[in-house]
Design a protein around this motif. Structure first.
Motif, PDB file in Angstrom:
ATOM      1  N   ILE A  17       5.195   2.028   3.989  1.00 51.91           N
ATOM      2  CA  ILE A  17       4.763   2.850   5.126  1.00 51.91           C
ATOM      3  C   ILE A  17       3.374   3.413   4.876  1.00 51.91           C
ATOM      4  O   ILE A  17       2.494   3.366   5.750  1.00 51.91           O
ATOM      5  N   GLU A  18       3.146   3.913   3.672  1.00 50.41           N
ATOM      6  CA  GLU A  18       1.832   4.485   3.348  1.00 50.41           C
ATOM      7  C   GLU A  18       0.750   3.415   3.347  1.00 50.41           C
ATOM      8  O   GLU A  18      -0.379   3.647   3.792  1.00 50.41           O
ATOM      9  N   SER A  19       1.085   2.220   2.863  1.00 50.78           N
ATOM     10  CA  SER A  19       0.129   1.109   2.864  1.00 50.78           C
ATOM     11  C   SER A  19      -0.239   0.714   4.296  1.00 50.78           C
ATOM     12  O   SER A  19      -1.417   0.516   4.624  1.00 50.78           O
ATOM     13  N   LEU A  20       0.755   0.626   5.164  1.00 54.99           N
ATOM     14  CA  LEU A  20       0.506   0.264   6.563  1.00 54.99           C
ATOM     15  C   LEU A  20      -0.209   1.377   7.318  1.00 54.99           C
ATOM     16  O   LEU A  20      -1.041   1.111   8.196  1.00 54.99           O
ATOM     17  N   SER A  45      -0.357  -9.832   6.839  1.00 52.36           N
ATOM     18  CA  SER A  45      -1.162 -10.403   5.760  1.00 52.36           C
ATOM     19  C   SER A  45      -1.138  -9.511   4.524  1.00 52.36           C
ATOM     20  O   SER A  45      -1.765  -9.822   3.510  1.00 52.36           O
ATOM     21  N   ASN A  46      -0.397  -8.401   4.617  1.00 55.28           N
ATOM     22  CA  ASN A  46      -0.328  -7.444   3.511  1.00 55.28           C
ATOM     23  C   ASN A  46       0.668  -7.951   2.468  1.00 55.28           C
ATOM     24  O   ASN A  46       1.887  -7.850   2.640  1.00 55.28           O
ATOM     25  N   GLU A  47       0.136  -8.486   1.388  1.00 57.45           N
ATOM     26  CA  GLU A  47       0.985  -9.119   0.373  1.00 57.45           C
ATOM     27  C   GLU A  47       1.882  -8.107  -0.349  1.00 57.45           C
ATOM     28  O   GLU A  47       3.018  -8.424  -0.719  1.00 57.45           O
ATOM     29  N   ALA A  48       1.376  -6.899  -0.559  1.00 55.18           N
ATOM     30  CA  ALA A  48       2.173  -5.871  -1.232  1.00 55.18           C
ATOM     31  C   ALA A  48       3.388  -5.504  -0.381  1.00 55.18           C
ATOM     32  O   ALA A  48       4.504  -5.323  -0.906  1.00 55.18           O
TER      33      ALA A  48
END
Length: 311
Positions: A17-20, A45-48
């Motif tokens: 959630i924080e990454s997005l 495309s966010n690999e993590a």
């Protein structure tokens, strides 16, 4: 239920959630909806985020574990980005009392439940993963973000829940329910013309939305069906209470009023109101529940309720 597994999953979910949030320059709840969509198969495309979702799938959480996990995430969200009071999640402890009342009084194995103001969906999911019945659930919610959040969580948990985006005060043509529930939103309803058509409508000014929702919910309720509401403790003693009492006298029996610890609601006094559609001379069961965390307090309440409350 595996608490350690939930803790690990919580870390993965918050990290996503924080990454997005950072990637999309959005708020916590929009990022939460996006994370759920990705978990359910949306492209990213966010690999993590992909890697963490793979770990979440490998964890093999049960429906109850998912429900607990989502509740913890919503609580974390309430600390980082507090919602307005009417959008706050309904605590599990309240949902479990609703669950107990339904299990105790509804003997049918298949029931239909309609929720007025389904919000984040936490009350719905508490019931859907705990009730030992087949439940046909429908939730009304006007806020599109809350609707997306509730629907995406339900899909991941694997519960069968339908949600409709609408103003629950406005009339709909629907199959009637065995049980209607609501963590009643508080405040004045903005449309006085609509309110004037209700028995509880205030002829001298704006009407309490909570009164309108109670009356409207009964229109979707089968005879002898149950209405269960979380509402202010002074519901029957407020300024507009005479209008509500006049409606109750014609339509409902107040089966039980369970007052709740004010510490649960930041000092506010609230109660659970259990109504039955139809008239009866049986007395109202009134019970001050001192704690929702002490097993002995809950056990005493359940024993007294089972002894005294009959339909």
């Amino acid at each position: 239920m595996n608490i350690e597994k939930i803790e690990v999953a919580f870390g993965l979910l918050i990290e996503n959630i924080e990454s997005l949030q950072a990637e999309l320059s959005t708020d916590f709840y929009d990022a939460f909806v996006e994370q759920n969509a990705i978990y359910l198969g949306a492209m990213t495309s966010n690999e993590a985020v992909k890697a963490n979702n793979d770990k979440l799938r490998e964890a093999g959480l049960s429906p109850l574990e998912w429900q607990k996990l989502f509740q913890y995430v919503l609580l974390k969200g309430s600390q980082l980005a507090p919602m307005q009071a009417n959008h706050a999640l309904t605590p599990d402890s309240i949902g479990l009392i609703f669950n107990f009342m339904i299990e105790s009084l509804m003997k049918k194995s298949d029931i239909r439940i309609i929720e007025f103001g389904s919000g984040t969906g936490n009350l719905a999911e508490t019931l859907l993963v705990n009730l030992q019945k087949t439940v046909d659930y429908l939730g009304f919610e006007i806020d599109d973000l809350l609707l997306d959040l509730a629907a995406s969580m339900s899909e991941i948990i694997g519960t069968k829940a339908d949600f409709m985006q609408l103003d629950a005060v406005q009339p709909q043509v629907l199959e009637k329910a065995d049980v209607v529930i609501s963590d009643l939103p508080l405040g004045y309803y903005p449309d006085q013309t609509t309110a004037s058509h209700f028995t509880v409508g205030n002829p001298d000014g704006p009407t309490y939305a909570q009164h309108l929702l109670m009356e409207q919910s009964f229109k979707y309720l089968k005879d002898k069906g149950l209405g269960i509401y979380l509402a202010p403790e002074n519901l029957l003693n407020s300024e507009q209470a005479p209008l509500l009492k006049a409606w109750l006298k014609k339509q409902a029996r107040v089966v039980a009023v369970i007052t709740l610890p004010s510490s649960l609601f930041k000092g506010e006094s609230k109660a659970i109101y259990l109504l039955e559609k139809g008239q009866s001379d049986q007395p109202t069961f009134v019970y001050p529940l001192g704690s929702l965390t002490e097993p002995e307090s809950l056990k005493a309440f359940m024993a007294e309720f089972s002894k005294q409350v009959k339909l």
